[in-house]
Design a protein around this motif. Structure first.
Motif, PDB file in Angstrom:
ATOM      1  N   THR A   1       0.806  -1.217   0.000  1.00 38.99           N
ATOM      2  CA  THR A   1       0.000   0.000   0.000  1.00 38.99           C
ATOM      3  C   THR A   1       0.842   1.272   0.000  1.00 38.99           C
ATOM      4  O   THR A   1       0.328   2.358  -0.245  1.00 38.99           O
ATOM      5  CB  THR A   1      -0.927   0.026   1.227  1.00 38.99           C
ATOM      6  OG1 THR A   1      -0.132  -0.107   2.415  1.00 38.99           O
ATOM      7  CG2 THR A   1      -1.930  -1.133   1.168  1.00 38.99           C
TER       8      THR A   1
ATOM      9  N   TYR B   1     -11.353   1.799 -10.234  1.00 37.83           N
ATOM     10  CA  TYR B   1     -10.953   1.425  -8.884  1.00 37.83           C
ATOM     11  C   TYR B   1     -10.369   2.565  -8.055  1.00 37.83           C
ATOM     12  O   TYR B   1      -9.871   2.322  -6.956  1.00 37.83           O
ATOM     13  CB  TYR B   1      -9.922   0.291  -8.950  1.00 37.83           C
ATOM     14  CG  TYR B   1     -10.413  -0.921  -9.697  1.00 37.83           C
ATOM     15  CD1 TYR B   1     -11.563  -1.599  -9.303  1.00 37.83           C
ATOM     16  CD2 TYR B   1      -9.728  -1.401 -10.813  1.00 37.83           C
ATOM     17  CE1 TYR B   1     -12.013  -2.723  -9.984  1.00 37.83           C
ATOM     18  CE2 TYR B   1     -10.164  -2.524 -11.500  1.00 37.83           C
ATOM     19  CZ  TYR B   1     -11.306  -3.177 -11.089  1.00 37.83           C
ATOM     20  OH  TYR B   1     -11.740  -4.284 -11.772  1.00 37.83           O
TER      21      TYR B   1
ATOM     22  N   ASP C   1      -8.049   4.840  -6.169  1.00 37.03           N
ATOM     23  CA  ASP C   1      -6.641   4.805  -5.781  1.00 37.03           C
ATOM     24  C   ASP C   1      -6.253   3.448  -5.197  1.00 37.03           C
ATOM     25  O   ASP C   1      -5.267   3.343  -4.458  1.00 37.03           O
ATOM     26  CB  ASP C   1      -6.343   5.911  -4.764  1.00 37.03           C
ATOM     27  CG  ASP C   1      -4.848   6.157  -4.598  1.00 37.03           C
ATOM     28  OD1 ASP C   1      -4.127   6.077  -5.615  1.00 37.03           O
ATOM     29  OD2 ASP C   1      -4.408   6.409  -3.456  1.00 37.03           O
ATOM     30  N   HIS C   2      -7.002   2.408  -5.512  1.00 40.01           N
ATOM     31  CA  HIS C   2      -6.675   1.065  -5.021  1.00 40.01           C
ATOM     32  C   HIS C   2      -5.285   0.666  -5.528  1.00 40.01           C
ATOM     33  O   HIS C   2      -4.903   0.997  -6.662  1.00 40.01           O
ATOM     34  CB  HIS C   2      -7.713   0.063  -5.539  1.00 40.01           C
ATOM     35  CG  HIS C   2      -7.644  -1.277  -4.890  1.00 40.01           C
ATOM     36  ND1 HIS C   2      -6.681  -2.203  -5.220  1.00 40.01           N
ATOM     37  CD2 HIS C   2      -8.410  -1.857  -3.928  1.00 40.01           C
ATOM     38  CE1 HIS C   2      -6.858  -3.295  -4.503  1.00 40.01           C
ATOM     39  NE2 HIS C   2      -7.900  -3.109  -3.704  1.00 40.01           N
TER      40      HIS C   2
ATOM     41  N   THR D   1      -4.331  -0.436  -9.150  1.00 39.92           N
ATOM     42  CA  THR D   1      -4.210   0.468 -10.292  1.00 39.92           C
ATOM     43  C   THR D   1      -2.762   0.848 -10.584  1.00 39.92           C
ATOM     44  O   THR D   1      -2.473   1.421 -11.633  1.00 39.92           O
ATOM     45  CB  THR D   1      -5.003   1.764 -10.045  1.00 39.92           C
ATOM     46  OG1 THR D   1      -4.418   2.476  -8.938  1.00 39.92           O
ATOM     47  CG2 THR D   1      -6.458   1.460  -9.719  1.00 39.92           C
TER      48      THR D   1
ATOM     49  N   PRO E   1      -5.602  -6.386  -1.427  1.00 39.06           N
ATOM     50  CA  PRO E   1      -6.960  -6.244  -0.875  1.00 39.06           C
ATOM     51  C   PRO E   1      -8.011  -6.449  -1.953  1.00 39.06           C
ATOM     52  O   PRO E   1      -7.761  -6.243  -3.143  1.00 39.06           O
ATOM     53  CB  PRO E   1      -6.981  -4.792  -0.362  1.00 39.06           C
ATOM     54  CG  PRO E   1      -5.552  -4.381  -0.241  1.00 39.06           C
ATOM     55  CD  PRO E   1      -4.799  -5.159  -1.282  1.00 39.06           C
TER      56      PRO E   1
ATOM     57  N   LEU F   1     -10.992  -5.948  -4.457  1.00 40.86           N
ATOM     58  CA  LEU F   1     -11.352  -4.799  -5.282  1.00 40.86           C
ATOM     59  C   LEU F   1     -12.824  -4.450  -5.118  1.00 40.86           C
ATOM     60  O   LEU F   1     -13.662  -5.340  -4.921  1.00 40.86           O
ATOM     61  CB  LEU F   1     -11.095  -5.109  -6.757  1.00 40.86           C
ATOM     62  CG  LEU F   1      -9.647  -5.130  -7.223  1.00 40.86           C
ATOM     63  CD1 LEU F   1      -9.547  -5.798  -8.584  1.00 40.86           C
ATOM     64  CD2 LEU F   1      -9.078  -3.731  -7.284  1.00 40.86           C
TER      65      LEU F   1
END
Length: 451
Positions: A65, A175, A177-178, A181, A245, A247
């Motif tokens: 992350t 998606y 700012d997952h 991307t 994580p 989506l």
């Protein structure tokens, strides 16, 4: 006297009829082992002695992350096989070359992947080099600096390409700012990565627990398993490799126009939520997608390529994600016909549900799907790649060998239901990348957010 191909293919009554397709036989007698080692590494090994080679695929969950994770991960993958505490770069390359082997490391937001092959007689050597890289990769400063500079150049060029711009825009649109991307880091981020940061990431994230090793080839399964266990004994950790994580689901809605001033072409990317391979409806969806745009004789291609001439390339595909799958439509068109192409895409989406594939279409896509799968898994390379893609879902050889039967059992009614459910135009969203000044006709279609 020789005859031409046309003469050979004809009789006095007309073209010589094609023979019927033969039965497509599934390789159901594969000898396999699917087990988990003491260090948490899952191993899938398949005895397939077509040629005296071995294919290897290692998948390590590698999510992160931290905004800098993608940049550091790219440099890590680029330097993973450039030397260890025991071997320098030349020694690694030489030992692999002596057994006809090649190893390559790549990374994406989900996984660090190492793939390669070797002569079966050199399997021990490949495992030793691989284990050495996993446990003792040096990521020397000179190698990090060299590969980092190369990455900066490649990323800079790639980010100027319209396909890359469209892909990134679609990912952000779907998606937000997952971490999923972040498929390509910023060149400016890569330029700041240090050797110490890469080594720290390796220690924290190159972990066996939760990872999968697929080996396919001319191997004795019991001996191969013992070799792997011995080679990987030093690769251990209490922690598990980090999975991405889940989506958020893709929600249908307006397309977003992403301005690219001066562009003479537009990139259309549309997407909708789908279902994973483990869903009982998946075989029907797979065939419905083929009928819509999944191969050259599909409805979408026949319309906007063959009939209208709007594009040279158009396709729809199933894109598998950590928690499921999405449908993805992509095509590039001249700016002047972008609105027309979008209109026809929407038309074909609606028509698939209202006028679903008939028996003839279903037979064609069924034969294509089964035949393609059998061809893809008939070689060591193809089988290893297929299994490596299935393994993160907990699937293995059994699912692969049973899938042709599932495709054969799908009815036209089930395909019609899948077409109506998953290809409804309202379920799709996406992006159009192009010159806004040349795309004013999109306003008349509606459903496109213009700048």
């Amino acid at each position: 006297m020789s005859r031409t191909a046309e003469e050979i293919g004809r009789t006095e009554l007309g073209p010589r009829p094609l023979p019927p397709l033969g039965e497509q036989r599934v390789a159901s007698d594969l000898s396999t082992v699917d087990t988990v080692l003491s260090n948490g590494l899952r191993v899938i090994a398949v005895h397939q002695p077509a040629v005296p080679m071995v294919e290897l695929r290692l998948k390590i969950p590698f999510a992160g992350t931290d905004p800098m994770h993608a940049a550091r991960a790219e440099v890590l993958a680029a330097t993973l096989l450039t030397g260890t505490d025991r071997r320098d770069r030349i020694a690694v390359d030489t030992e692999l070359a002596l057994v006809g082997s090649d190893l390559d490391a790549t990374v994406d937001p989900e996984r660090l992947s190492i793939s390669g092959n070797a002569l079966a007689s050199g399997f021990d050597t490949v495992l030793d080099v691989l284990a050495d890289a996993l446990t003792g990769a040096a990521h020397r400063a000179e190698e990090v600096n060299r590969e980092r500079d190369r990455l900066v150049e490649r990323i800079t060029v790639a980010r100027s390409q319209p396909g890359t711009i469209a892909r990134e825009a679609l990912q952000r649109h779907r998606y937000g700012d997952h971490p999923f991307t972040r498929e390509m880091p910023q060149a400016s981020d890569v330029a700041t990565v240090t050797a110490d940061e890469v080594r720290a990431l390796h220690r924290a994230s190159v972990l066996p627990r939760g990872s999968v090793l697929v080996v396919v080839g001319d191997i004795d399964l019991d001996r191969a398993l013992a070799q792997i266990e011995s080679a990987m004994a030093g690769w251990s950790a209490e922690a598990s490799a980090v999975e991405l994580p889940a989506l958020p689901e893709v929600v249908g809605g307006d397309l977003l126009l992403v301005p690219r001033p001066g562009a003479v072409q537009s990139q259309l990317r549309m997407s909708a939520q789908a279902i994973p391979r483990t869903d009982p409806r998946y075989p029907a969806l797979q065939l419905a997608n083929l009928a819509f745009g999944g191969f050259f004789s599909s409805r979408l291609v026949e319309n906007i390529r063959e009939a209208k001439g709007y594009t040279y390339h158009a396709r729809s595909s199933l894109e598998f994600t950590p928690s499921g799958a999405t449908l993805l439509l992509d095509t590039d068109t001249a700016s002047a016909v972008t609105a027309g192409a979008l209109l026809e895409i929407r038309y074909e989406l609606g028509r698939l549900g209202l006028a679903p594939p008939n028996e003839s279409e279903v037979d064609t896509v069924r034969q294509y799907a089964i035949g393609s799968l059998l061809i893809a898994t008939s070689s060591q390379t193809g089988l290893a790649s297929q299994l490596a893609a299935l393994a993160p879902l907990g699937l293995g050889v059994d699912w692969l060998t049973e899938h042709p039967a599932r495709l054969a059992a799908v009815t036209t009614e089930e395909i019609a239901e899948a077409a109506l459910e998953f290809f409804a135009p309202a379920r799709f969203t996406g992006v159009i990348v192009g010159d806004a000044d040349q795309l004013s006709a999109l306003r008349g279609l509606g459903g496109v957010l213009m700048p």
